[in-house]
Design a protein around this motif. Sequence first.
Motif, mmCIF file in Angstrom:
data_model
loop_
_atom_site.group_PDB
_atom_site.id
_atom_site.type_symbol
_atom_site.label_atom_id
_atom_site.label_comp_id
_atom_site.label_asym_id
_atom_site.label_seq_id
_atom_site.Cartn_x
_atom_site.Cartn_y
_atom_site.Cartn_z
ATOM 1 N N ILE A 38 0.872 -1.165 0.000
ATOM 2 C CA ILE A 38 0.000 0.000 0.000
ATOM 3 C C ILE A 38 0.913 1.220 0.000
ATOM 4 N N TYR A 39 0.852 1.971 -1.069
ATOM 5 C CA TYR A 39 1.705 3.148 -1.261
ATOM 6 C C TYR A 39 0.854 4.386 -0.960
ATOM 7 N N VAL A 40 1.187 5.081 0.100
ATOM 8 C CA VAL A 40 0.437 6.269 0.499
ATOM 9 C C VAL A 40 1.283 7.492 0.213
ATOM 10 N N ARG A 41 0.676 8.418 -0.511
ATOM 11 C CA ARG A 41 1.408 9.640 -0.813
ATOM 12 C C ARG A 41 0.566 10.845 -0.403
ATOM 13 N N MET A 42 1.243 11.906 -0.089
ATOM 14 C CA MET A 42 0.582 13.139 0.307
ATOM 15 C C MET A 42 -0.017 13.813 -0.920
ATOM 16 N N LYS A 43 -1.241 14.261 -0.795
ATOM 17 C CA LYS A 43 -1.915 14.953 -1.892
ATOM 18 C C LYS A 43 -1.107 16.196 -2.266
ATOM 19 N N CYS A 45 1.755 16.303 -3.575
ATOM 20 C CA CYS A 45 3.202 16.092 -3.575
ATOM 21 C C CYS A 45 3.544 15.414 -4.898
ATOM 22 N N GLU A 46 3.900 16.214 -5.874
ATOM 23 C CA GLU A 46 4.145 15.682 -7.216
ATOM 24 C C GLU A 46 5.404 14.832 -7.280
ATOM 25 N N ILE A 47 6.334 15.066 -6.379
ATOM 26 C CA ILE A 47 7.567 14.273 -6.390
ATOM 27 C C ILE A 47 7.248 12.810 -6.073
ATOM 28 N N TRP A 48 6.570 12.560 -4.949
ATOM 29 C CA TRP A 48 6.234 11.179 -4.599
ATOM 30 C C TRP A 48 5.139 10.639 -5.501
ATOM 31 N N GLY A 49 4.283 11.519 -6.013
ATOM 32 C CA GLY A 49 3.253 11.088 -6.957
ATOM 33 C C GLY A 49 3.865 10.543 -8.227
ATOM 34 N N GLY A 50 4.865 11.226 -8.736
ATOM 35 C CA GLY A 50 5.563 10.752 -9.928
ATOM 36 C C GLY A 50 6.341 9.479 -9.657
ATOM 37 N N GLU A 51 6.870 9.378 -8.462
ATOM 38 C CA GLU A 51 7.638 8.189 -8.096
ATOM 39 C C GLU A 51 6.744 6.952 -8.075
ATOM 40 N N SER A 52 5.475 7.145 -7.725
ATOM 41 C CA SER A 52 4.564 6.000 -7.648
ATOM 42 C C SER A 52 4.394 5.315 -9.003
ATOM 43 N N VAL A 53 4.518 6.062 -10.091
ATOM 44 C CA VAL A 53 4.420 5.467 -11.429
ATOM 45 C C VAL A 53 5.534 4.443 -11.627
ATOM 46 N N PHE A 54 6.736 4.788 -11.186
ATOM 47 C CA PHE A 54 7.865 3.856 -11.309
ATOM 48 C C PHE A 54 7.685 2.657 -10.382
ATOM 49 N N PHE A 55 7.193 2.907 -9.158
ATOM 50 C CA PHE A 55 6.939 1.806 -8.227
ATOM 51 C C PHE A 55 5.923 0.835 -8.797
ATOM 52 N N GLU A 56 4.856 1.369 -9.401
ATOM 53 C CA GLU A 56 3.821 0.501 -9.972
ATOM 54 C C GLU A 56 4.410 -0.421 -11.027
ATOM 55 N N ASP A 57 5.268 0.109 -11.882
ATOM 56 C CA ASP A 57 5.904 -0.723 -12.908
ATOM 57 C C ASP A 57 6.799 -1.792 -12.283
ATOM 58 N N ARG A 71 -3.508 10.925 0.278
ATOM 59 C CA ARG A 71 -4.139 11.469 1.479
ATOM 60 C C ARG A 71 -3.800 12.940 1.641
ATOM 61 N N GLU A 72 -4.641 13.612 2.387
ATOM 62 C CA GLU A 72 -4.403 15.009 2.701
ATOM 63 C C GLU A 72 -3.618 15.092 3.998
ATOM 64 N N GLU A 73 -3.035 16.249 4.256
ATOM 65 C CA GLU A 73 -2.245 16.421 5.478
ATOM 66 C C GLU A 73 -3.103 16.185 6.710
ATOM 67 N N ILE A 74 -4.302 16.726 6.711
ATOM 68 C CA ILE A 74 -5.244 16.486 7.797
ATOM 69 C C ILE A 74 -6.130 15.340 7.341
ATOM 70 N N MET A 75 -6.133 14.271 8.091
ATOM 71 C CA MET A 75 -6.783 13.026 7.674
ATOM 72 C C MET A 75 -8.311 13.111 7.789
ATOM 73 N N THR A 76 -8.944 13.831 6.881
ATOM 74 C CA THR A 76 -10.405 13.938 6.889
ATOM 75 C C THR A 76 -11.058 12.764 6.172
ATOM 76 N N SER A 77 -10.315 12.078 5.328
ATOM 77 C CA SER A 77 -10.886 10.979 4.545
ATOM 78 C C SER A 77 -10.378 9.618 5.013
ATOM 79 N N SER A 78 -10.093 9.487 6.299
ATOM 80 C CA SER A 78 -9.512 8.237 6.794
ATOM 81 C C SER A 78 -10.457 7.052 6.627
ATOM 82 N N GLY A 79 -11.761 7.279 6.723
ATOM 83 C CA GLY A 79 -12.716 6.187 6.530
ATOM 84 C C GLY A 79 -12.658 5.626 5.122
ATOM 85 N N GLN A 80 -12.590 6.523 4.142
ATOM 86 C CA GLN A 80 -12.512 6.103 2.742
ATOM 87 C C GLN A 80 -11.209 5.340 2.488
#
Length: 97
Positions: A38-43, A45-57, A71-80
């Motif tokens: 499970i790869y969690v990245r901060m909303k 954050c384009e650096i880690w977002g771009g890195e996830s493409v390489f991880f997926e491959d 996820r957002e910095e403040i965890m408002t969507s933790s249930g989802q």
Amino acid sequence: MTKSYLSRPTCPRMTNLHDELHDFMLKAVADYKVDGVIYVRMKYCEIWGGESVFFEDKFKDANIPMLTLEREEIMTSSGQLAVRAEAFIEMIEGGER
């Protein structure tokens, strides 16, 4: 603790160690016999977002299921996020890859 902190891969913006980071993750998956990642990245954050493409491959090539969560910095969507993680775990337990 210090050795772990100093020897782990850092944020991609600080270094050009993408291959080392990917190798580190694949080795950790193998060493700990991980069934999925499970790869969690901060909303926004384009650096880690771009890195996830390489991880997926990399994980796809290694036949390791991966779920990317944003996820957002403040965890408002933790249930989802919890629901998505639970569905991912059920998928792995059911043998779907």
